[in-house]
Scaffold this motif. Structure first.
Motif, PDB file in Angstrom:
ATOM      1  N   LYS B 224      25.665  64.194  38.983  1.00 21.72           N
ATOM      2  CA  LYS B 224      26.122  62.950  39.584  1.00 21.72           C
ATOM      3  C   LYS B 224      24.943  62.126  40.066  1.00 21.72           C
ATOM      4  O   LYS B 224      24.965  60.897  40.005  1.00 21.72           O
ATOM      5  CB  LYS B 224      27.047  63.292  40.748  1.00 21.72           C
ATOM      6  CG  LYS B 224      27.702  62.116  41.410  1.00 21.72           C
ATOM      7  CD  LYS B 224      29.006  62.570  42.038  1.00 21.72           C
ATOM      8  CE  LYS B 224      29.504  61.588  43.049  1.00 21.72           C
ATOM      9  NZ  LYS B 224      28.939  61.794  44.374  1.00 21.72           N
ATOM     10  N   GLN B 276      29.309  73.616  32.650  1.00 20.37           N
ATOM     11  CA  GLN B 276      30.478  73.257  33.454  1.00 20.37           C
ATOM     12  C   GLN B 276      30.931  71.834  33.098  1.00 20.37           C
ATOM     13  O   GLN B 276      30.125  70.915  33.001  1.00 20.37           O
ATOM     14  CB  GLN B 276      30.107  73.336  34.936  1.00 20.37           C
ATOM     15  CG  GLN B 276      31.280  73.346  35.875  1.00 20.37           C
ATOM     16  CD  GLN B 276      30.824  73.586  37.315  1.00 20.37           C
ATOM     17  OE1 GLN B 276      29.636  73.560  37.606  1.00 20.37           O
ATOM     18  NE2 GLN B 276      31.762  73.816  38.194  1.00 20.37           N
ATOM     19  N   GLU B 277      32.236  71.692  32.925  1.00 15.36           N
ATOM     20  CA  GLU B 277      32.826  70.412  32.560  1.00 15.36           C
ATOM     21  C   GLU B 277      32.723  69.415  33.723  1.00 15.36           C
ATOM     22  O   GLU B 277      32.676  69.824  34.877  1.00 15.36           O
ATOM     23  CB  GLU B 277      34.309  70.667  32.278  1.00 15.36           C
ATOM     24  CG  GLU B 277      34.889  69.960  31.088  1.00 15.36           C
ATOM     25  CD  GLU B 277      36.401  70.084  31.124  1.00 15.36           C
ATOM     26  OE1 GLU B 277      37.060  69.109  30.791  1.00 15.36           O
ATOM     27  OE2 GLU B 277      36.905  71.164  31.516  1.00 15.36           O
ATOM     28  N   GLY B 278      32.740  68.158  33.420  1.00 13.36           N
ATOM     29  CA  GLY B 278      32.785  67.143  34.483  1.00 13.36           C
ATOM     30  C   GLY B 278      31.518  67.066  35.307  1.00 13.36           C
ATOM     31  O   GLY B 278      31.553  66.790  36.505  1.00 13.36           O
ATOM     32  N   ALA B 279      30.370  67.277  34.656  1.00 13.30           N
ATOM     33  CA  ALA B 279      29.105  67.326  35.400  1.00 13.30           C
ATOM     34  C   ALA B 279      28.765  65.989  36.045  1.00 13.30           C
ATOM     35  O   ALA B 279      28.138  65.944  37.102  1.00 13.30           O
ATOM     36  CB  ALA B 279      27.983  67.758  34.468  1.00 13.30           C
ATOM     37  N   LEU B 280      29.205  64.893  35.425  1.00 15.70           N
ATOM     38  CA  LEU B 280      28.779  63.579  35.917  1.00 15.70           C
ATOM     39  C   LEU B 280      29.429  63.214  37.245  1.00 15.70           C
ATOM     40  O   LEU B 280      28.980  62.302  37.926  1.00 15.70           O
ATOM     41  CB  LEU B 280      29.078  62.511  34.871  1.00 15.70           C
ATOM     42  CG  LEU B 280      28.299  62.680  33.566  1.00 15.70           C
ATOM     43  CD1 LEU B 280      28.683  61.613  32.569  1.00 15.70           C
ATOM     44  CD2 LEU B 280      26.809  62.624  33.843  1.00 15.70           C
ATOM     45  N   GLY B 281      30.478  63.929  37.604  1.00 10.59           N
ATOM     46  CA  GLY B 281      31.120  63.650  38.887  1.00 10.59           C
ATOM     47  C   GLY B 281      30.787  64.696  39.929  1.00 10.59           C
ATOM     48  O   GLY B 281      31.388  64.700  41.003  1.00 10.59           O
ATOM     49  N   ARG B 282      29.855  65.610  39.619  1.00 10.07           N
ATOM     50  CA  ARG B 282      29.581  66.717  40.529  1.00 10.07           C
ATOM     51  C   ARG B 282      28.124  66.681  40.992  1.00 10.07           C
ATOM     52  O   ARG B 282      27.216  66.463  40.208  1.00 10.07           O
ATOM     53  CB  ARG B 282      29.858  68.047  39.814  1.00 10.07           C
ATOM     54  CG  ARG B 282      29.824  69.277  40.721  1.00 10.07           C
ATOM     55  CD  ARG B 282      30.076  70.571  39.966  1.00 10.07           C
ATOM     56  NE  ARG B 282      31.408  70.573  39.378  1.00 10.07           N
ATOM     57  CZ  ARG B 282      31.646  70.459  38.086  1.00 10.07           C
ATOM     58  NH1 ARG B 282      30.656  70.359  37.226  1.00 10.07           N
ATOM     59  NH2 ARG B 282      32.885  70.439  37.628  1.00 10.07           N
ATOM     60  N   ASP B 286      27.410  71.060  44.766  1.00 12.10           N
ATOM     61  CA  ASP B 286      28.708  71.620  44.385  1.00 12.10           C
ATOM     62  C   ASP B 286      28.573  72.572  43.202  1.00 12.10           C
ATOM     63  O   ASP B 286      29.258  73.588  43.127  1.00 12.10           O
ATOM     64  CB  ASP B 286      29.704  70.497  44.039  1.00 12.10           C
ATOM     65  CG  ASP B 286      30.235  69.812  45.294  1.00 12.10           C
ATOM     66  OD1 ASP B 286      29.997  70.351  46.397  1.00 12.10           O
ATOM     67  OD2 ASP B 286      30.871  68.755  45.173  1.00 12.10           O
ATOM     68  N   LYS B 295      32.256  81.506  40.546  1.00 13.31           N
ATOM     69  CA  LYS B 295      33.134  80.842  39.577  1.00 13.31           C
ATOM     70  C   LYS B 295      32.352  80.558  38.305  1.00 13.31           C
ATOM     71  O   LYS B 295      32.917  80.440  37.233  1.00 13.31           O
ATOM     72  CB  LYS B 295      33.681  79.537  40.165  1.00 13.31           C
ATOM     73  CG  LYS B 295      34.782  79.813  41.170  1.00 13.31           C
ATOM     74  CD  LYS B 295      35.273  78.554  41.836  1.00 13.31           C
ATOM     75  CE  LYS B 295      36.298  78.882  42.883  1.00 13.31           C
ATOM     76  NZ  LYS B 295      36.107  78.081  44.109  1.00 13.31           N
TER      77      LYS B 295
END
Lengths: 331, 457
Positions: B224, B276-282, B286, B295
């Motif tokens: 992110k 991990q999926e959705g890296a751009l929002g994390r 996190d 996890k």
């Protein structure tokens, strides 16, 4: 001599600048306006009253603006003196539209921002104001609840948005069961380019609605109640009363609301900057200006070029507003 | 009736119109005033420091110097802040030089450094080695510390000296510590599941598949903030094309349109399903939590990821290994990103003798260890530092760094700042991660065009 002064005074009635005795300055007022009589003291005071704000305005608004425009034709990294500034002509502008990837997305996002505010958030705010103006039970509670986000700075709103939209810990994904864990689908609210602008706009609107509501409510309170009564007597229903009587009467407030909506859309910055520094689908012109000018290696000239683009866009509504309000004076 | 409203309404409107102009140009207006006052001749300021008489500065062991100096610090988090203070206190005691630390939040510190150094900066300031040091040295905003290096140079390996040397061949930087970018995991998880540490890419992929089958995310990932993905690009590029090509690319000697760069992005796209999926929002924090809470099986990041495990029991359970090799000619070189943090001298430092004495002390193993005692996610830069007090975590870092024959800094420390920042590589890498199947030739063409559009330094 007397004739010339009189002539000038006619051209510029409120501010005769040349010297002369008080009698010289008596002008035959047009359209029944009374004679203008100014003593030397009046003129000094007038000059100060006009001069100081004019100086502040020119020095703090127009000088930097013109410097920005000049800088936009140069290349400078912000280090060193004038000798380090290199004139590059229109290169900044041509790079901006052809090579600089975030530019067009930023323009597009600013327009979407404006569209959403203008067509959705502002009308909702006005609707809330109209509803609250009816003195429903609990009006004060609704009023405070809706106005609350306006008290928060946009930076705080940004943090709240992140708590809602975070992928694993976020409220929304946990409610929807879309955290991407245990075989669930993941909705990446802030990371997905085609989603994040809209997700952010929800929060931007949340705040904007309250702002518009309170402004409009104040305007509604000022509407003469006898007008509504008259409309009622004439058999107009609620909707007709609002659109045919109240709305036209509120014209000045409406223009203020329009201008505020435009400003809020063009200066949008804090929310996206807090969320991801205005990257990846959240590019806005204001952020690009900052990213280029502030920072370790600034590109002052290039950033100024973006600022000039933003200024040019802003000038449109200003001109529109000024011409409309000037027309109002003429009538 | 309607006449009463226009007055105030119009005035408010006019005010608002003015505000609009101000809003539109205020951000661009900020730098304008600095056009006039900045009249220093940068070229002239580089010279004097070399004349600092080396004889005046006593050795660190003799507390005779005295004087005072100010230090601009970006160590704004509580733990490193206290550690930095302790380090300065130690050297004040050793040299008699009084120190005043001015701490600024690290993000703001970096953003403001440019104007800070042109104003009235502190005598010494915290900064990063490599290109980021070079940039400010080349602009004449720093003073070289050759006299310090003359005294302590033999206590640092060549890699540190190279990373501290600017274009003019002088040293402008004093390293304090560094940390490697490695694959971090939890020992207990690997034990429970019977995972072995992968040495090669094939083993790595096999392990990732096994983890996926076990319901784990193989590699935690968050980008992110724009910069963590740079580490992944760096290591893939070094593994596939070697250190020299990587450094050449960073310096602009190689082109981004080179097929070798394209191969890196192709390989990355192949590996992305294990990330991990959705890296751009994390955020990286996190992502680190995903690994810490088991996890995710592994996380490729700097060892500072350990800061996310303040519980000592969990921190002790963390271990790491170097990114696997690809079975090519670059295997032996074992390139790695290991950014060095340290200190620089501003151009107008008031008391050269005191500063030199203080810096000589700060270079000592004792001073560095004082700092690291409370921040065990880094290792000391001085090669004579006593490592017996290191935690297992630090010892592992030491071992990995010793086994790395080529040490890069990090993408945003190895290339020009205006290219690496949010306008450039941060945005480009996010663009790739958001759409890894895009036309890579066009994509790399855009990156090269952006590089070419930047003004010459």
């Amino acid at each position: 001599m007397t004739d010339r002064v009189a002539e000038m005074s006619v051209k510029v009635p409120p501010l005769p600048v040349t010297g002369g005795t008080a009698t010289d300055l008596v002008t035959p007022g047009r359209k029944g306006r009374g004679p203008l009589l100014l003593s030397r003291r009046d003129m000094v005071i007038l000059a100060l009253m006009a001069g100081i704000p004019a100086f502040i305005h020119i020095f703090f608004v127009w000088v930097p603006t013109i410097l920005s425009v000049l800088l936009s034709f140069t290349s400078w990294n912000g280090i060193g003196g004038l000798d380090r500034i290199k004139v590059v002509g229109l290169k900044n502008y041509s790079d901006l539209v052809s090579i600089y990837q975030p530019f067009w997305p930023a323009v597009q996002h600013n327009l979407i921002w404006l569209g959403v505010f203008l067509l959705i958030a502002t009308p909702i705010g006005m609707l809330f104001a109209v509803l609250l103006d009816k003195d429903l039970r609990g009006t004060r509670f609704y009023q405070s609840a809706l106005y609350l986000p306006v008290v928060l700075s946009l930076a705080i709103v940004g943090f709240i948005a992140q708590l809602f939209y975070a992928p694993e810990q976020g409220l929304i994904n946990n409610l929807l069961g879309t955290t991407g864990q245990n075989g669930q689908q993941l909705i990446d609210w802030l990371g997905n380019k085609s989603l994040n602008l809209w997700a952010v706009l929800v929060f931007a609107s949340w705040r904007h609605i309250g702002y518009i509501m309170i402004l409009y409510l104040a305007g509604l309170k000022g509407v003469d109640p006898t007008l509504r009564e008259a409309a009622k007597v004439d058999g107009a229903n609620e909707v007709q009363t609002f659109f045919r009587v109240v709305f036209p009467v509120m014209a000045p407030i409406n223009i203020v609301i329009l201008v505020i909506t435009l400003i809020e859309s063009l200066r949008a910055f804090d929310l996206v900057f807090i969320i991801n520094k205005g990257l990846n689908g959240l590019e806005l012109l204001s952020v690009l200006v900052t990213n280029n000018i502030i920072g370790e290696a600034s590109r002052v000239g290039f950033g100024s070029a973006i600022a000039v683009v933003l200024l040019t866009i802003s000038v449109g509504p200003i001109v529109l507003y000024l011409t409309r309000s000037q027309k109002g004076i003429g009538e | 009736m309607s006449m009463s409203i226009p007055g105030p309404g119009r005035r408010l409107g006019a005010l608002v119109a003015v505000a609009l102009v101000v809003a539109a140009c205020s951000s661009s207006a900020t730098p304008a005033p600095s056009v006039a006052p900045a009249t220093q001749a940068p070229a002239a300021t580089q010279a004097p420091a070399t004349q600092a008489p080396a004889t005046e500065a006593p050795s660190a062991s003799a507390p005779a110097q005295g004087g005072a100096t100010t230090i601009g610090s970006a160590f704004s988090d509580a733990v490193p802040k206290a550690a930095f203070q302790a380090m300065m206190d130690y050297c004040t005691q050793q040299t008699g030089v009084k120190t005043t630390i001015n701490t600024v939040e690290h993000g703001a510190f970096q953003d403001a450094l440019n104007s800070y150094l042109q104003g009235t900066p502190d005598d010494i300031f915290t900064w990063f080695a490599g290109y980021r040091m070079k940039f400010f040295a080349d602009q004449g905003l720093a003073t070289n510390m050759n006299d310090v290096w003359a005294k302590v140079g033999d206590q640092f390996s060549d890699a540190y000296k190279t990373a501290s040397t600017a274009s003019d061949g002088n040293q402008y930087f004093l390293p304090m510590y560094n940390y490697p970018w490695v694959v971090i995991y939890r020992k207990s998880l690997f034990q429970d599941k019977g995972y072995a540490i992968p040495k090669t890419l094939d083993e790595f992929i096999a392990l990732a598949k096994k983890m996926k089958a076990d319901g784990l995310v193989p590699l935690a990932f968050g980008d992110k903030d724009g910069w963590p993905a740079m580490g992944t690009f760096d290591i893939l590029n070094m593994r596939m094309n070697g250190y020299d090509f990587h450094v050449g690319l960073m310096a602009g000697k190689e082109k981004w349109t080179d097929p070798r760069v394209k191969a890196v992005f192709q390989k990355w796209a192949e590996l992305l399903p294990y990330f991990q999926e959705g890296a751009l929002g994390r955020t990286w924090q996190d992502a680190a939590q995903a690994m810490i809470t088991k996890k995710a099986g592994m996380y490729f990041l700097g060892t500072f990821a350990g800061e996310q495990a303040p519980d000592p029991a969990i921190h002790d359970d963390l271990a790491f290994f170097p990114f696997p090799v690809f079975g090519n000619e670059w295997d032996a070189e074992m390139g790695i990103d290991a950014p060095i943090d340290g200190l620089m001298l501003s151009k107008t430092h008031a008391n050269p003798a005191a500063d030199t004495a203080l810096l000589v002390c700060l270079a000592s193993p004792e001073a560095e260890l004082t700092f690291l005692k409370s921040n065990p996610n880094n290792v000391a830069a001085n090669k004579n530092a006593d490592t017996s007090g290191y935690t297992d975590f630090q010892k592992q870092m030491q071992t990995i760094l010793a086994g790395s024959n080529r040490i890069a800094q990090f993408l945003d420390r190895d290339t020009r700042p205006d290219f690496a920042g949010p306008n450039g590589m941060q945005g480009f890498l996010q663009d790739f991660l958001g759409n890894p199947t895009q036309d890579l030739d066009a994509y790399l063409g855009k990156i090269q065009a952006f590089w070419d559009s930047l003004p010459p330094l």
